[in-house]
Write a protein that holds these residues in place. Sequence first.
Motif, PDB file in Angstrom:
ATOM      1  N   LEU A 189     -10.715  -0.244  -0.610  1.00 10.32           N
ATOM      2  CA  LEU A 189      -9.720   0.796  -0.387  1.00 10.32           C
ATOM      3  C   LEU A 189      -8.585   0.273   0.493  1.00 10.32           C
ATOM      4  O   LEU A 189      -8.819  -0.527   1.412  1.00 10.32           O
ATOM      5  N   PRO A 190      -7.356   0.732   0.254  1.00 12.34           N
ATOM      6  CA  PRO A 190      -6.203   0.275   1.049  1.00 12.34           C
ATOM      7  C   PRO A 190      -6.092   1.041   2.366  1.00 12.34           C
ATOM      8  O   PRO A 190      -5.054   1.648   2.664  1.00 12.34           O
ATOM      9  N   MET A 191      -7.152   1.014   3.174  1.00 10.79           N
ATOM     10  CA  MET A 191      -7.201   1.891   4.345  1.00 10.79           C
ATOM     11  C   MET A 191      -6.183   1.537   5.417  1.00 10.79           C
ATOM     12  O   MET A 191      -5.656   2.434   6.086  1.00 10.79           O
ATOM     13  N   ALA A 192      -5.895   0.266   5.617  1.00 12.13           N
ATOM     14  CA  ALA A 192      -4.966  -0.106   6.686  1.00 12.13           C
ATOM     15  C   ALA A 192      -3.601   0.542   6.471  1.00 12.13           C
ATOM     16  O   ALA A 192      -3.011   1.127   7.398  1.00 12.13           O
ATOM     17  N   GLU A 193      -3.087   0.474   5.252  1.00 15.26           N
ATOM     18  CA  GLU A 193      -1.773   1.047   4.958  1.00 15.26           C
ATOM     19  C   GLU A 193      -1.804   2.568   5.035  1.00 15.26           C
ATOM     20  O   GLU A 193      -0.882   3.198   5.550  1.00 15.26           O
ATOM     21  N   VAL A 194      -2.889   3.177   4.521  1.00 12.69           N
ATOM     22  CA  VAL A 194      -3.000   4.633   4.531  1.00 12.69           C
ATOM     23  C   VAL A 194      -3.084   5.154   5.965  1.00 12.69           C
ATOM     24  O   VAL A 194      -2.397   6.113   6.335  1.00 12.69           O
ATOM     25  N   LEU A 195      -3.918   4.529   6.783  1.00 14.39           N
ATOM     26  CA  LEU A 195      -4.094   5.004   8.152  1.00 14.39           C
ATOM     27  C   LEU A 195      -2.818   4.830   8.974  1.00 14.39           C
ATOM     28  O   LEU A 195      -2.477   5.695   9.798  1.00 14.39           O
ATOM     29  N   LYS A 196      -2.103   3.749   8.757  1.00 16.43           N
ATOM     30  CA  LYS A 196      -0.855   3.535   9.497  1.00 16.43           C
ATOM     31  C   LYS A 196       0.142   4.652   9.204  1.00 16.43           C
ATOM     32  O   LYS A 196       0.793   5.189  10.120  1.00 16.43           O
ATOM     33  N   VAL A 226       4.445  14.179   5.503  1.00 14.82           N
ATOM     34  CA  VAL A 226       3.179  14.075   4.777  1.00 14.82           C
ATOM     35  C   VAL A 226       3.079  12.690   4.149  1.00 14.82           C
ATOM     36  O   VAL A 226       4.063  12.149   3.644  1.00 14.82           O
ATOM     37  N   THR A 227       1.886  12.119   4.168  1.00 19.01           N
ATOM     38  CA  THR A 227       1.579  10.893   3.429  1.00 19.01           C
ATOM     39  C   THR A 227       0.905  11.284   2.123  1.00 19.01           C
ATOM     40  O   THR A 227      -0.056  12.062   2.121  1.00 19.01           O
ATOM     41  N   LEU A 228       1.393  10.737   1.014  1.00 15.49           N
ATOM     42  CA  LEU A 228       0.853  11.022  -0.316  1.00 15.49           C
ATOM     43  C   LEU A 228       0.456   9.702  -0.965  1.00 15.49           C
ATOM     44  O   LEU A 228       1.280   8.797  -1.091  1.00 15.49           O
ATOM     45  N   VAL A 229      -0.804   9.576  -1.361  1.00 22.42           N
ATOM     46  CA  VAL A 229      -1.331   8.330  -1.930  1.00 22.42           C
ATOM     47  C   VAL A 229      -1.705   8.568  -3.389  1.00 22.42           C
ATOM     48  O   VAL A 229      -2.381   9.552  -3.716  1.00 22.42           O
ATOM     49  N   ALA A 230      -1.258   7.676  -4.271  1.00 19.63           N
ATOM     50  CA  ALA A 230      -1.606   7.747  -5.694  1.00 19.63           C
ATOM     51  C   ALA A 230      -1.500   6.351  -6.274  1.00 19.63           C
ATOM     52  O   ALA A 230      -0.713   5.528  -5.798  1.00 19.63           O
ATOM     53  N   TYR A 231      -2.272   6.070  -7.329  1.00 17.12           N
ATOM     54  CA  TYR A 231      -2.224   4.755  -7.950  1.00 17.12           C
ATOM     55  C   TYR A 231      -2.056   4.880  -9.452  1.00 17.12           C
ATOM     56  O   TYR A 231      -2.238   5.945 -10.051  1.00 17.12           O
ATOM     57  N   GLY A 232      -1.712   3.746 -10.085  1.00 20.12           N
ATOM     58  CA  GLY A 232      -1.632   3.687 -11.543  1.00 20.12           C
ATOM     59  C   GLY A 232      -0.686   4.713 -12.126  1.00 20.12           C
ATOM     60  O   GLY A 232       0.443   4.896 -11.670  1.00 20.12           O
ATOM     61  N   GLY A 233      -1.152   5.419 -13.153  1.00 18.19           N
ATOM     62  CA  GLY A 233      -0.314   6.393 -13.827  1.00 18.19           C
ATOM     63  C   GLY A 233       0.018   7.612 -12.999  1.00 18.19           C
ATOM     64  O   GLY A 233       0.982   8.331 -13.308  1.00 18.19           O
ATOM     65  N   MET A 234      -0.756   7.883 -11.943  1.00 19.13           N
ATOM     66  CA  MET A 234      -0.470   9.031 -11.091  1.00 19.13           C
ATOM     67  C   MET A 234       0.699   8.794 -10.157  1.00 19.13           C
ATOM     68  O   MET A 234       1.232   9.739  -9.570  1.00 19.13           O
ATOM     69  N   ALA A 235       1.124   7.545 -10.011  1.00 12.20           N
ATOM     70  CA  ALA A 235       2.220   7.245  -9.087  1.00 12.20           C
ATOM     71  C   ALA A 235       3.500   7.976  -9.478  1.00 12.20           C
ATOM     72  O   ALA A 235       4.200   8.533  -8.621  1.00 12.20           O
ATOM     73  N   ASP A 236       3.818   7.997 -10.772  1.00  9.64           N
ATOM     74  CA  ASP A 236       5.040   8.670 -11.206  1.00  9.64           C
ATOM     75  C   ASP A 236       4.993  10.165 -10.914  1.00  9.64           C
ATOM     76  O   ASP A 236       6.005  10.765 -10.534  1.00  9.64           O
ATOM     77  N   LEU A 237       3.831  10.780 -11.102  1.00 14.59           N
ATOM     78  CA  LEU A 237       3.706  12.202 -10.809  1.00 14.59           C
ATOM     79  C   LEU A 237       3.857  12.463  -9.316  1.00 14.59           C
ATOM     80  O   LEU A 237       4.489  13.443  -8.899  1.00 14.59           O
ATOM     81  N   LEU A 292      11.399  18.732   2.459  1.00 10.55           N
ATOM     82  CA  LEU A 292      10.121  18.227   2.956  1.00 10.55           C
ATOM     83  C   LEU A 292      10.040  16.739   2.639  1.00 10.55           C
ATOM     84  O   LEU A 292      10.041  16.335   1.477  1.00 10.55           O
ATOM     85  N   LEU A 293       9.963  15.916   3.672  1.00  5.64           N
ATOM     86  CA  LEU A 293       9.951  14.462   3.503  1.00  5.64           C
ATOM     87  C   LEU A 293       8.518  13.952   3.350  1.00  5.64           C
ATOM     88  O   LEU A 293       7.648  14.261   4.172  1.00  5.64           O
ATOM     89  N   VAL A 294       8.304  13.171   2.316  1.00 10.01           N
ATOM     90  CA  VAL A 294       6.977  12.658   1.988  1.00 10.01           C
ATOM     91  C   VAL A 294       7.059  11.146   1.819  1.00 10.01           C
ATOM     92  O   VAL A 294       7.974  10.629   1.179  1.00 10.01           O
ATOM     93  N   GLU A 295       6.100  10.430   2.391  1.00 11.18           N
ATOM     94  CA  GLU A 295       5.970   9.002   2.105  1.00 11.18           C
ATOM     95  C   GLU A 295       4.909   8.823   1.029  1.00 11.18           C
ATOM     96  O   GLU A 295       3.756   9.235   1.207  1.00 11.18           O
ATOM     97  N   VAL A 296       5.299   8.225  -0.086  1.00  4.41           N
ATOM     98  CA  VAL A 296       4.382   7.983  -1.190  1.00  4.41           C
ATOM     99  C   VAL A 296       3.891   6.538  -1.101  1.00  4.41           C
ATOM    100  O   VAL A 296       4.695   5.602  -1.074  1.00  4.41           O
ATOM    101  N   LEU A 297       2.572   6.356  -1.068  1.00 10.13           N
ATOM    102  CA  LEU A 297       1.969   5.033  -1.053  1.00 10.13           C
ATOM    103  C   LEU A 297       1.306   4.778  -2.402  1.00 10.13           C
ATOM    104  O   LEU A 297       0.512   5.604  -2.872  1.00 10.13           O
ATOM    105  N   LEU A 320     -11.570   7.930  -0.134  1.00  7.63           N
ATOM    106  CA  LEU A 320     -10.455   7.571   0.734  1.00  7.63           C
ATOM    107  C   LEU A 320     -10.227   8.658   1.780  1.00  7.63           C
ATOM    108  O   LEU A 320     -10.022   8.362   2.972  1.00  7.63           O
ATOM    109  N   GLY A 321     -10.283   9.911   1.341  1.00  7.86           N
ATOM    110  CA  GLY A 321     -10.105  11.012   2.283  1.00  7.86           C
ATOM    111  C   GLY A 321     -11.202  11.071   3.319  1.00  7.86           C
ATOM    112  O   GLY A 321     -10.950  11.362   4.500  1.00  7.86           O
TER     113      GLY A 321
END
Length: 337
Positions: A254-261, A216-227, A241-246, A285-286
């Motif tokens: 929007l950081p679409m290139a990184e998210v889509l990759k 799963v790809t999980l995207v969050a920014y700012g203060g939500m990154a720690d959560l 369950l392996l997750v990549e956090v961006l 973004l979704g």
Amino acid sequence: MKYVDSLNQGLHELMAEDATVVLLGEDLVDPYGGAFKVTRGLSSAFPGRVVSTPVSEGAIVGVATGMAIRGFRPIVEIMFGDFLTLCVDQIVNGASKFCWIYRGQVTVPLVIRVPMGGRRGYGPTHSQTLEPLFLSVPGLEIVAPSRYHDPGGLLRRVVLETRQPVLFVENKSLYSQPLVPIDSGVWNDMRVQRHGEADYPTISLSLARDSEVEEVTLVAYGGMADLAIAAARNVFMRDELLVEVLVPSRIKPLPMAEVLKSARRTRRLVVAEESVRTGGWASELGGQATEALFTTLLKPVGRIGALELPIPSSRPLEDQVLPQVSDIETALYQQVS
């Protein structure tokens, strides 16, 4: 170094390097140094270039916009991000459009610092996350560093290089937190990588090793990154369950290139934000990810955000309104169920 100290150091370096940099906002001068102490010491070190203004956000941004047009590089501090509503006209119908209105004859290198977010018990008018309101404003960028970035360095880069208005979003919960050292490529057993533009990197964190592939790809920014990182760690420890956090540093564009990759590889995407889920950053973004990966994604994009309610002053009630680690975990499990 703490998040707040990085910002303060960045401001000192900026004002020492460029005499056109000025600060405007409420209660910025010493000994107070701003509501969150980001500007402490600056008025003493650079007298005359730190201006404590009357309580009128519209006037502050209006004056700063004029200064930017006339060759200064003003930095505005809005005491609480909630008060951006008082200067919307100056931003939306003024600063962000003057370059087009005057056919490129003027630029508006204006940076507006906005402490955003809740989790401090400040109540409904001092705890909101309002930057999604500005996602559809042409000519305006939004930068929102986490503690996995260099907030002072990003602020310095934005101020010196921008030719258009920028909202610089600082999540209030991060001010007292230490920055995370990521230069070694490993932090707390997580692989850490930088992606995207060098100036505005997106940080990737994962517990995957060698040939393992995240699910799963999980995207969050700012203060939500720690959560988001806590949720990714929890689902791995519980069910492997392996997750990549961006964690992007610039959220508009929007950081679409990184998210889509990443999402092309995992085929599952969850986006978490602290603002209200309805019509938020995660929705945009979704939506764009769905358009690009409609036949690739195995499940609809998961969106995490606050409930459509005012944020209470009571901390237990505030926790009920704002997204929590458990909400992100639930969304991750839904992607693989």
